[in-house]
Design a protein around this motif. Sequence first.
Motif, PDB file in Angstrom:
ATOM      1  N   GLN A 133       0.607  -1.234   0.097  1.00 29.60           N
ATOM      2  CA  GLN A 133       0.067  -0.172  -0.012  1.00 29.60           C
ATOM      3  C   GLN A 133       0.911   1.268  -0.148  1.00 29.60           C
ATOM      4  O   GLN A 133       0.524   2.190  -0.745  1.00 29.60           O
ATOM      5  CB  GLN A 133      -0.907   0.001   1.223  1.00 29.60           C
ATOM      6  CG  GLN A 133      -1.891   1.318   1.185  1.00 29.60           C
ATOM      7  CD  GLN A 133      -2.759   1.038   2.643  1.00 29.60           C
ATOM      8  OE1 GLN A 133      -2.261   1.164   3.496  1.00 29.60           O
ATOM      9  NE2 GLN A 133      -3.908   1.237   2.372  1.00 29.60           N
ATOM     10  N   ILE A 134       2.093   1.233   0.893  1.00 27.35           N
ATOM     11  CA  ILE A 134       2.722   2.459   0.981  1.00 27.35           C
ATOM     12  C   ILE A 134       3.419   2.609  -0.366  1.00 27.35           C
ATOM     13  O   ILE A 134       3.511   3.816  -0.817  1.00 27.35           O
ATOM     14  CB  ILE A 134       3.804   2.444   2.093  1.00 27.35           C
ATOM     15  CG1 ILE A 134       3.045   2.633   3.362  1.00 27.35           C
ATOM     16  CG2 ILE A 134       4.878   3.407   1.963  1.00 27.35           C
ATOM     17  CD1 ILE A 134       3.822   2.237   4.549  1.00 27.35           C
ATOM     18  N   ALA A 135       4.045   1.464  -0.986  1.00 21.66           N
ATOM     19  CA  ALA A 135       4.765   1.538  -2.221  1.00 21.66           C
ATOM     20  C   ALA A 135       3.917   2.340  -3.151  1.00 21.66           C
ATOM     21  O   ALA A 135       4.382   2.726  -4.214  1.00 21.66           O
ATOM     22  CB  ALA A 135       5.191   0.166  -2.622  1.00 21.66           C
ATOM     23  N   HIS A 136       2.674   1.887  -3.390  1.00 21.90           N
ATOM     24  CA  HIS A 136       1.620   2.499  -4.343  1.00 21.90           C
ATOM     25  C   HIS A 136       1.165   3.746  -3.969  1.00 21.90           C
ATOM     26  O   HIS A 136       0.475   4.650  -4.905  1.00 21.90           O
ATOM     27  CB  HIS A 136       0.524   1.417  -4.650  1.00 21.90           C
ATOM     28  CG  HIS A 136       1.057   0.133  -4.961  1.00 21.90           C
ATOM     29  ND1 HIS A 136       0.508  -1.091  -4.493  1.00 21.90           N
ATOM     30  CD2 HIS A 136       1.868   0.031  -6.032  1.00 21.90           C
ATOM     31  CE1 HIS A 136       1.177  -1.907  -5.132  1.00 21.90           C
ATOM     32  NE2 HIS A 136       1.795  -1.323  -6.196  1.00 21.90           N
ATOM     33  N   LEU A 137       1.483   4.341  -2.854  1.00 22.84           N
ATOM     34  CA  LEU A 137       1.162   5.680  -2.454  1.00 22.84           C
ATOM     35  C   LEU A 137       2.066   6.846  -2.591  1.00 22.84           C
ATOM     36  O   LEU A 137       1.645   8.035  -2.972  1.00 22.84           O
ATOM     37  CB  LEU A 137       0.755   5.498  -0.855  1.00 22.84           C
ATOM     38  CG  LEU A 137       0.574   6.790  -0.332  1.00 22.84           C
ATOM     39  CD1 LEU A 137      -0.944   7.004  -0.504  1.00 22.84           C
ATOM     40  CD2 LEU A 137       0.436   6.658   1.303  1.00 22.84           C
ATOM     41  N   VAL A 138       3.434   6.396  -2.791  1.00 17.44           N
ATOM     42  CA  VAL A 138       4.572   7.177  -2.756  1.00 17.44           C
ATOM     43  C   VAL A 138       5.345   6.858  -3.990  1.00 17.44           C
ATOM     44  O   VAL A 138       5.398   5.757  -4.401  1.00 17.44           O
ATOM     45  CB  VAL A 138       5.133   7.887  -1.394  1.00 17.44           C
ATOM     46  CG1 VAL A 138       4.116   8.040  -0.528  1.00 17.44           C
ATOM     47  CG2 VAL A 138       5.905   6.512  -1.160  1.00 17.44           C
ATOM     48  N   SER A 164       4.302  -8.601  -5.584  1.00 17.20           N
ATOM     49  CA  SER A 164       3.268  -7.395  -5.308  1.00 17.20           C
ATOM     50  C   SER A 164       3.657  -5.975  -5.596  1.00 17.20           C
ATOM     51  O   SER A 164       3.044  -5.181  -5.329  1.00 17.20           O
ATOM     52  CB  SER A 164       3.025  -7.508  -3.644  1.00 17.20           C
ATOM     53  OG  SER A 164       4.281  -6.949  -2.788  1.00 17.20           O
ATOM     54  N   GLY A 165       4.836  -5.730  -6.018  1.00 21.65           N
ATOM     55  CA  GLY A 165       5.271  -4.544  -6.357  1.00 21.65           C
ATOM     56  C   GLY A 165       5.464  -3.588  -5.202  1.00 21.65           C
ATOM     57  O   GLY A 165       5.489  -2.411  -5.151  1.00 21.65           O
ATOM     58  N   ALA A 166       5.832  -4.297  -3.978  1.00 19.92           N
ATOM     59  CA  ALA A 166       6.116  -3.594  -2.586  1.00 19.92           C
ATOM     60  C   ALA A 166       7.310  -2.924  -2.512  1.00 19.92           C
ATOM     61  O   ALA A 166       7.670  -2.370  -1.330  1.00 19.92           O
ATOM     62  CB  ALA A 166       5.621  -4.522  -1.558  1.00 19.92           C
ATOM     63  N   VAL A 167       8.493  -3.324  -3.358  1.00 17.34           N
ATOM     64  CA  VAL A 167       9.897  -3.043  -3.171  1.00 17.34           C
ATOM     65  C   VAL A 167      10.438  -2.555  -4.346  1.00 17.34           C
ATOM     66  O   VAL A 167      10.161  -3.086  -5.411  1.00 17.34           O
ATOM     67  CB  VAL A 167      10.644  -4.280  -2.661  1.00 17.34           C
ATOM     68  CG1 VAL A 167      10.663  -5.383  -3.694  1.00 17.34           C
ATOM     69  CG2 VAL A 167      12.352  -3.871  -2.057  1.00 17.34           C
ATOM     70  N   ASP A 168      11.460  -1.764  -4.355  1.00 17.01           N
ATOM     71  CA  ASP A 168      11.998  -1.120  -5.172  1.00 17.01           C
ATOM     72  C   ASP A 168      13.551  -1.307  -5.195  1.00 17.01           C
ATOM     73  O   ASP A 168      14.285  -1.256  -6.361  1.00 17.01           O
ATOM     74  CB  ASP A 168      11.789   0.492  -5.727  1.00 17.01           C
ATOM     75  CG  ASP A 168      10.496   0.973  -5.519  1.00 17.01           C
ATOM     76  OD1 ASP A 168       9.926   0.588  -6.522  1.00 17.01           O
ATOM     77  OD2 ASP A 168      10.109   1.326  -4.654  1.00 17.01           O
ATOM     78  N   ILE A 169      13.791  -1.381  -4.027  1.00 15.64           N
ATOM     79  CA  ILE A 169      15.319  -1.580  -3.745  1.00 15.64           C
ATOM     80  C   ILE A 169      15.435  -2.821  -2.651  1.00 15.64           C
ATOM     81  O   ILE A 169      14.891  -2.648  -1.539  1.00 15.64           O
ATOM     82  CB  ILE A 169      16.045  -0.580  -3.199  1.00 15.64           C
ATOM     83  CG1 ILE A 169      16.140   0.640  -4.045  1.00 15.64           C
ATOM     84  CG2 ILE A 169      17.773  -0.798  -2.751  1.00 15.64           C
ATOM     85  CD1 ILE A 169      16.578   2.048  -3.596  1.00 15.64           C
TER      86      ILE A 169
END
Length: 380
Positions: free
Chosen positions: A219-224, A246-251
């Motif tokens: 949710q946070i990853a898709h918020l900011v 889930s796409g929850a992480v970028d690094i």
Amino acid sequence: MKIRRIETFVVPPRWLFVRVEADDGHFGWGEGSLEGHAEAVEGAFENLRDRFVGHDPFRIEDIWQIGYRSGFYRGGPVLMSALSGLDQALWDLKGRALGQPAWELMGGRVRDRIRAYAWIGADRPHEVGEAARGRRAQGFSAVKMNATAELDRIGTPKAIEDVAERVHAAQAEGMDVGLDFHGRVHRPMAKQLAKMLEPLGLLFIEEPLLSENPEGLAQIAHLVATPIALGERLYSRWDFKPFFESGAVDIIQPDLSHAGGLSECRRIAAMAEAYDVAVAPHCPLGPLALAACLQLAATAPNVAIQEMSLGIHYNTGGHDLLNFLTDKQVLTPVDGYLPIPTGPGLGVEIDEAAVREADKDRHRWRNPVWRTRDGSFAEW
């Protein structure tokens, strides 16, 4: 060639070193440090000794698979930290025996150096500017710092403003900043903090929630738009898998002393590459852990930056990152970058006599226990 002995050394400030020796005299060093749980990791080596003394040390993947799968129970910080230390030592031994860096055996280099960042405490705002100036004087252009000190589950606007004040203080010294929430922030505040920090241009926010809350992280990853970093408390490619999906992480921040060593972290990095996710290995540990990280940086194209523990506040009592090295230049940053070691194995030389002497007075490091103002437990 057969493994003759597997030794462990509990050395200050909070590290666990591993030495594997073969019957022909070749040897290798690794690091299985698990902060605050050295005794448990050392106990896990009893099983590894029973299985692998007498085994061919060149069969690293076979040893990894047996070490991971054969005990029925698998994964978790203790078992994986032990396997990590063994795996690093085997790559070091094989490289030394063949006269090649581990990165050469893994396919060769993709880079000659990797940008490094150092840590500053920043639990209190007045500390930040001075600490950032000190790191800039050492040649660093990037730092990571804590977002907050101990924190209630529901905070005040002032608590959120203090976080921005810390960031501005470091950026005013010319630093790029990664901000570590360190699991201290719970969901009611994490969304507010992440949204407030978005305009500040951070390198990343780390563990805005603990990885045990994957739905909140997504949710946070898709918020900011700020990159989300996590992974120091994940211990295998299977632990990382749902966060990629889930796409929850970028690094991702796998720790090479916790997440299966060089072998497994190379696989995790390859998985991340398929999802266009960067790698910034977690490493607030010792010289062998950092040397293993640099072998990964040499071979994995999506490694973006490397943490190092030079001068970190854990390194007390005169014990710092470079203490047990005979050639300290190998892990000394130059203009904010760490050169890829070119020596055989992990590329560093350990002062064995100093390690054996330090092991006689074994550390019992424990992290502090914090409480909030109402007396309840606070995440450290």
